[in-house]
Design an enzyme around this catalytic site. Sequence first.
Site, PDB file in Angstrom:
ATOM      1  N   THR A 176      17.685 101.726 -33.891  1.00 63.99           N
ATOM      2  CA  THR A 176      17.307 100.339 -33.642  1.00 63.99           C
ATOM      3  C   THR A 176      16.475  99.739 -34.767  1.00 63.99           C
ATOM      4  O   THR A 176      15.923 100.450 -35.615  1.00 63.99           O
ATOM      5  CB  THR A 176      16.505 100.223 -32.329  1.00 63.99           C
ATOM      6  OG1 THR A 176      15.277 100.936 -32.460  1.00 63.99           O
ATOM      7  CG2 THR A 176      17.300 100.752 -31.153  1.00 63.99           C
ATOM      8  N   ASP A 177      16.375  98.411 -34.724  1.00 64.33           N
ATOM      9  CA  ASP A 177      15.494  97.694 -35.647  1.00 64.33           C
ATOM     10  C   ASP A 177      14.116  97.567 -34.992  1.00 64.33           C
ATOM     11  O   ASP A 177      13.868  98.127 -33.920  1.00 64.33           O
ATOM     12  CB  ASP A 177      16.094  96.331 -36.015  1.00 64.33           C
ATOM     13  CG  ASP A 177      16.284  95.401 -34.825  1.00 64.33           C
ATOM     14  OD1 ASP A 177      15.678  95.649 -33.742  1.00 64.33           O
ATOM     15  OD2 ASP A 177      17.031  94.423 -34.964  1.00 64.33           O
ATOM     16  N   ALA A 178      13.243  96.799 -35.594  1.00 65.66           N
ATOM     17  CA  ALA A 178      11.868  96.672 -35.099  1.00 65.66           C
ATOM     18  C   ALA A 178      11.803  96.042 -33.704  1.00 65.66           C
ATOM     19  O   ALA A 178      10.825  96.237 -32.987  1.00 65.66           O
ATOM     20  CB  ALA A 178      11.035  95.856 -36.083  1.00 65.66           C
TER      21      ALA A 178
END
Length: 149
Positions: free
Chosen positions: A25-27
């Site tokens: 995932t991203d942030a």
Amino acid sequence: MTDSLMGYLEAKGHIYPLCVFYEDTDAGGIVYHAQYLAFAERARTAMLNLLGFSNRNIAERHKVAIAVRHCTVDFRRAARLEDRLKVESRLIRIGGASLGFEQKIMRDGEELVVIEIFLACMSLETFRAQRLPDELRNVFSDYLDMNEG
């Protein structure tokens, strides 16, 4: 043949279950776009294994590699951290030196991402297109979805 790490074969395809981990995932906890291609790659590799092959034994026995030639990715909905997903893979084309797949990344029956990917068989000596080995063609032909082919 079944192997829980490799998913399972169905009549005309393969199902590969997976869980979205933090590293995917991203942030914001949303699956990073390139990760969907990695999920699809894992699923195709698992399907190949369940059919009795590995990328390594294909390379050693036939002196060929299967490489991505072209793909399109339709991002429809986002997956999130800890989602339980499955990748549904169907063979839609067998050419002289190529394979085409449609892969759907699903959550609870909903299509999140649809990938059409075309792979080329290439010689490890010349790096040029080479006809698919017959044993690979024969096994994959049983999984060709004639509705698409």
